[in-house]
Design a protein around this motif. Structure first.
Motif, PDB file in Angstrom:
ATOM      1  N   VAL A  35       0.869  -1.185   0.000  1.00  0.00           N
ATOM      2  CA  VAL A  35       0.000   0.000   0.000  1.00  0.00           C
ATOM      3  C   VAL A  35       0.898   1.225   0.000  1.00  0.00           C
ATOM      4  CG1 VAL A  35      -1.771   1.272   1.266  1.00  0.00           C
ATOM      5  CG2 VAL A  35      -1.820  -1.240   1.230  1.00  0.00           C
ATOM      6  N   VAL A  36       0.715   2.115  -0.980  1.00  0.00           N
ATOM      7  CA  VAL A  36       1.591   3.275  -1.111  1.00  0.00           C
ATOM      8  C   VAL A  36       0.783   4.562  -1.018  1.00  0.00           C
ATOM      9  CG1 VAL A  36       3.234   1.999  -2.516  1.00  0.00           C
ATOM     10  CG2 VAL A  36       1.446   3.310  -3.630  1.00  0.00           C
ATOM     11  N   SER A  37       1.416   5.598  -0.520  1.00  0.00           N
ATOM     12  CA  SER A  37       0.785   6.915  -0.397  1.00  0.00           C
ATOM     13  C   SER A  37       0.915   7.679  -1.705  1.00  0.00           C
ATOM     14  CB  SER A  37       1.450   7.702   0.731  1.00  0.00           C
ATOM     15  OG  SER A  37       2.773   8.075   0.350  1.00  0.00           O
ATOM     16  N   PRO A  38       0.099   8.725  -1.891  1.00  0.00           N
ATOM     17  CA  PRO A  38       0.249   9.555  -3.094  1.00  0.00           C
ATOM     18  C   PRO A  38       1.654  10.111  -3.261  1.00  0.00           C
ATOM     19  CG  PRO A  38      -1.839  10.022  -2.030  1.00  0.00           C
ATOM     20  CD  PRO A  38      -1.092   9.117  -1.099  1.00  0.00           C
ATOM     21  N   LYS A  39       2.260  10.561  -2.172  1.00  0.00           N
ATOM     22  CA  LYS A  39       3.604  11.126  -2.255  1.00  0.00           C
ATOM     23  C   LYS A  39       4.611  10.089  -2.708  1.00  0.00           C
ATOM     24  CE  LYS A  39       6.506  14.528  -1.697  1.00  0.00           C
ATOM     25  NZ  LYS A  39       6.438  15.706  -2.618  1.00  0.00           N
ATOM     26  N   GLU A  40       4.492   8.869  -2.202  1.00  0.00           N
ATOM     27  CA  GLU A  40       5.409   7.805  -2.614  1.00  0.00           C
ATOM     28  C   GLU A  40       5.272   7.497  -4.099  1.00  0.00           C
ATOM     29  OE1 GLU A  40       5.932   4.992   1.333  1.00  0.00           O
ATOM     30  OE2 GLU A  40       3.985   4.999   0.306  1.00  0.00           O
ATOM     31  N   VAL A 131      -2.262   0.344  -8.545  1.00  0.00           N
ATOM     32  CA  VAL A 131      -3.683   0.367  -8.888  1.00  0.00           C
ATOM     33  C   VAL A 131      -4.400   1.385  -8.011  1.00  0.00           C
ATOM     34  CG1 VAL A 131      -5.692  -1.073  -9.341  1.00  0.00           C
ATOM     35  CG2 VAL A 131      -3.418  -2.110  -9.314  1.00  0.00           C
ATOM     36  N   TYR A 132      -5.316   2.149  -8.640  1.00  0.00           N
ATOM     37  CA  TYR A 132      -6.043   3.155  -7.865  1.00  0.00           C
ATOM     38  C   TYR A 132      -7.493   3.249  -8.310  1.00  0.00           C
ATOM     39  CZ  TYR A 132      -5.690   6.505 -11.782  1.00  0.00           C
ATOM     40  OH  TYR A 132      -5.804   7.148 -12.986  1.00  0.00           O
ATOM     41  N   ASP A 133      -8.305   3.949  -7.512  1.00  0.00           N
ATOM     42  CA  ASP A 133      -9.753   4.046  -7.704  1.00  0.00           C
ATOM     43  C   ASP A 133     -10.176   5.392  -8.275  1.00  0.00           C
ATOM     44  OD1 ASP A 133     -11.732   1.924  -6.778  1.00  0.00           O
ATOM     45  OD2 ASP A 133     -10.201   1.784  -5.243  1.00  0.00           O
ATOM     46  N   ALA A 134     -11.482   5.525  -8.460  1.00  0.00           N
ATOM     47  CA  ALA A 134     -12.056   6.818  -8.810  1.00  0.00           C
ATOM     48  C   ALA A 134     -11.918   7.771  -7.627  1.00  0.00           C
ATOM     49  CB  ALA A 134     -13.530   6.663  -9.191  1.00  0.00           C
ATOM     50  N   GLU A 135     -11.770   9.039  -7.928  1.00  0.00           N
ATOM     51  CA  GLU A 135     -11.634  10.046  -6.868  1.00  0.00           C
ATOM     52  C   GLU A 135     -12.821  10.007  -5.923  1.00  0.00           C
ATOM     53  OE1 GLU A 135     -11.578  14.937  -6.398  1.00  0.00           O
ATOM     54  OE2 GLU A 135     -11.680  14.008  -8.393  1.00  0.00           O
ATOM     55  N   GLU A 136     -14.028   9.846  -6.463  1.00  0.00           N
ATOM     56  CA  GLU A 136     -15.233   9.919  -5.636  1.00  0.00           C
ATOM     57  C   GLU A 136     -15.317   8.797  -4.605  1.00  0.00           C
ATOM     58  OE1 GLU A 136     -16.578  10.901  -9.935  1.00  0.00           O
ATOM     59  OE2 GLU A 136     -14.940   9.834  -8.930  1.00  0.00           O
ATOM     60  N   LEU A 165      -6.967  11.481  -2.144  1.00  0.00           N
ATOM     61  CA  LEU A 165      -5.909  12.249  -1.490  1.00  0.00           C
ATOM     62  C   LEU A 165      -4.921  12.801  -2.516  1.00  0.00           C
ATOM     63  CD1 LEU A 165      -5.211  10.057   1.676  1.00  0.00           C
ATOM     64  CD2 LEU A 165      -6.374  12.268   1.576  1.00  0.00           C
ATOM     65  N   TRP A 166      -4.667  12.023  -3.571  1.00  0.00           N
ATOM     66  CA  TRP A 166      -3.779  12.499  -4.639  1.00  0.00           C
ATOM     67  C   TRP A 166      -4.285  13.833  -5.183  1.00  0.00           C
ATOM     68  CZ3 TRP A 166       0.526  10.314  -7.374  1.00  0.00           C
ATOM     69  CH2 TRP A 166       0.820  10.924  -8.591  1.00  0.00           C
ATOM     70  N   VAL A 167      -5.581  13.907  -5.465  1.00  0.00           N
ATOM     71  CA  VAL A 167      -6.174  15.128  -6.007  1.00  0.00           C
ATOM     72  C   VAL A 167      -6.148  16.241  -4.957  1.00  0.00           C
ATOM     73  CG1 VAL A 167      -8.292  16.160  -6.922  1.00  0.00           C
ATOM     74  CG2 VAL A 167      -7.619  13.857  -7.639  1.00  0.00           C
ATOM     75  N   GLN A 169      -4.149  16.725  -2.576  1.00  0.00           N
ATOM     76  CA  GLN A 169      -2.789  17.194  -2.314  1.00  0.00           C
ATOM     77  C   GLN A 169      -2.198  17.952  -3.498  1.00  0.00           C
ATOM     78  OE1 GLN A 169      -0.518  13.753  -0.978  1.00  0.00           O
ATOM     79  NE2 GLN A 169      -1.976  13.340   0.678  1.00  0.00           N
ATOM     80  N   GLY A 170      -3.003  18.161  -4.533  1.00  0.00           N
ATOM     81  CA  GLY A 170      -2.566  18.966  -5.669  1.00  0.00           C
ATOM     82  C   GLY A 170      -1.559  18.290  -6.575  1.00  0.00           C
ATOM     83  N   LEU A 171      -1.518  16.974  -6.572  1.00  0.00           N
ATOM     84  CA  LEU A 171      -0.590  16.251  -7.433  1.00  0.00           C
ATOM     85  C   LEU A 171      -1.134  16.233  -8.864  1.00  0.00           C
ATOM     86  CD1 LEU A 171       0.359  13.396  -4.948  1.00  0.00           C
ATOM     87  CD2 LEU A 171       1.588  15.517  -5.454  1.00  0.00           C
ATOM     88  N   PRO A 172      -0.293  16.041  -9.854  1.00  0.00           N
ATOM     89  CA  PRO A 172      -0.704  16.238 -11.250  1.00  0.00           C
ATOM     90  C   PRO A 172      -1.778  15.257 -11.726  1.00  0.00           C
ATOM     91  CG  PRO A 172       1.499  15.289 -11.123  1.00  0.00           C
ATOM     92  CD  PRO A 172       1.141  15.722  -9.743  1.00  0.00           C
ATOM     93  N   VAL A 173      -2.691  15.775 -12.536  1.00  0.00           N
ATOM     94  CA  VAL A 173      -3.726  14.950 -13.163  1.00  0.00           C
ATOM     95  C   VAL A 173      -3.831  15.356 -14.627  1.00  0.00           C
ATOM     96  CG1 VAL A 173      -5.054  14.642 -11.039  1.00  0.00           C
ATOM     97  CG2 VAL A 173      -5.588  16.569 -12.560  1.00  0.00           C
ATOM     98  N   GLU A 174      -4.453  14.485 -15.421  1.00  0.00           N
ATOM     99  CA  GLU A 174      -4.750  14.823 -16.804  1.00  0.00           C
ATOM    100  C   GLU A 174      -6.189  14.438 -17.104  1.00  0.00           C
ATOM    101  OE1 GLU A 174      -1.866  12.697 -19.114  1.00  0.00           O
ATOM    102  OE2 GLU A 174      -2.965  10.804 -19.016  1.00  0.00           O
ATOM    103  N   THR A 175      -6.751  15.045 -18.135  1.00  0.00           N
ATOM    104  CA  THR A 175      -8.148  14.812 -18.489  1.00  0.00           C
ATOM    105  C   THR A 175      -8.275  14.544 -19.985  1.00  0.00           C
ATOM    106  OG1 THR A 175      -8.554  17.170 -18.874  1.00  0.00           O
ATOM    107  CG2 THR A 175      -8.924  16.351 -16.645  1.00  0.00           C
ATOM    108  N   GLY A 176      -9.486  14.179 -20.384  1.00  0.00           N
ATOM    109  CA  GLY A 176      -9.752  13.960 -21.798  1.00  0.00           C
ATOM    110  C   GLY A 176      -9.405  12.553 -22.247  1.00  0.00           C
TER     111      GLY A 176
END
Length: 323
Positions: A35-40, A131-136, A165-167, A169-176
């Motif tokens: 299990v890893v944190s967003p920062k890791e 592996v990660y989930d939907a933000e909601e 938490l990734w979102v 904490q302001g970590l990068p995301v992309e869309t589209g």
């Protein structure tokens, strides 16, 4: 002397090439814990920036977003993936990578189908997957996909705790629409039968519950209390609610922080398991409706190191074609 030096220079070239190849395959991996944190994860991705010409093993985020079929907002995993994702992430479709001949949802796919899905995602056996989930949802279906990857023997698998938490904490995301990855060659894997309890065995366990001489197996049910008690309907029409004889109700939400929807720390997880009167010395089987949220229990047991890993299994069934 000159000839000897020349031979030495010539003979060391293939050795150097072999050493280079060996160092590529045996590089130190970026993540050490399951299990890893967003920062890791962010640090690991920065150290393993994608390159179109590199064939080195990569750290690849795998989006496992999935919503219940009775979701009131009619959301889908692929829509959540396109709306917001970790850069360079790939999408694992739980409703697509499954046994399509089974009448039951989310049964494990054939080894061939699994390998085909991995190749289409541009994944190799040497890549490190997070592996990660939907933000909601925070943490919901990612543990199931991570467990599936482990069942088919992918060597480096992790779960992000979590994209919400990734979102935040302001970590990068992309869309589209995402870029379509280059198809890889993913060797057809073998299937680890020791991680799965099949239907026939579960029926025997249920029938034998309470009988003298029956093995003391602890069954944890991740569904809500109402579904476990039979006072609430199942989300899929035609299914009866209620529970297996001898099972213990452990709604998966009890293993998550109510605010962040992240997995609780190991010590708090242990307290939850102890509160259910579980014995770490006895075998444990996690179950649910279709094999998604039971994986959260399995994740919690693994993170808390509660019980022997050899004695923890999961209720699901793969196609009989590979047996």
């Amino acid at each position: 002397m000159a000839l000897g030096n020349l031979l030495a220079r010539v003979s060391t070239r293939p050795l150097a090439a072999r050493a280079c190849r060996m160092s590529t395959q045996s590089r130190s991996y970026a993540l050490s814990s399951y299990v890893v944190s967003p920062k890791e994860l962010e640090e690991a991705l920065n150290k393993n920036a994608p390159s179109p010409i590199s064939t080195d093993p990569k750290v690849i985020p795998i989006c496992a977003a999935w919503f219940m079929p009775n979701d009131p907002e009619k959301r889908t995993g692929i829509e959540a993936f396109k709306k917001k994702r970790i850069p360079n992430a790939r999408f694992f479709d739980i409703d697509g990578v499954k046994d399509h001949e089974s009448p039951y949802p989310h049964m494990l796919p054939t080894c061939d189908l699994f390998a085909e899905a991995m190749a289409k995602m541009g994944v190799t056996k040497h890549d490190e997957l997070v592996v990660y989930d939907a933000e909601e949802l925070g943490l919901f279906s990612a543990p199931r996909v991570a467990w599936t990857l482990r069942v088919y023997g992918h060597p480096r698998v992790h779960v992000l705790n979590n994209f919400k938490l990734w979102v935040e904490q302001g970590l990068p995301v992309e869309t589209g629409p995402p870029l379509i990855p280059n198809i890889t060659t993913y060797k057809v894997p073998t299937y680890n039968t020791d991680m799965v309890v099949k239907y026939a065995e579960m029926k025997t366990i249920g029938y034998d519950y309470g009988k003298e001489g029956a093995e003391e197996i602890q069954i944890l049910d991740a569904r809500s209390k109402g579904r476990w008690e039979g006072t609430e309907p199942e989300p899929r029409p035609g299914l009866r609610s209620g529970h297996m004889p001898g099972s213990t109700n452990l709604p998966f939400q009890e293993l998550l922080d109510p605010k962040t929807k992240a997995l609780l720390p190991p010590e708090e997880l242990k307290k939850v398991f102890v509160s259910k009167n579980l014995d770490p010395a006895k075998p444990i089987i996690a179950s649910c409706g279709t094999g998604v949220t039971a994986a959260i229990i399995e994740l919690g047991l693994k993170e808390a190191r509660f019980g022997s890993e050899d004695d923890r299994r999961f209720t699901n069934k793969r196609s009989d074609k590979d047996e």
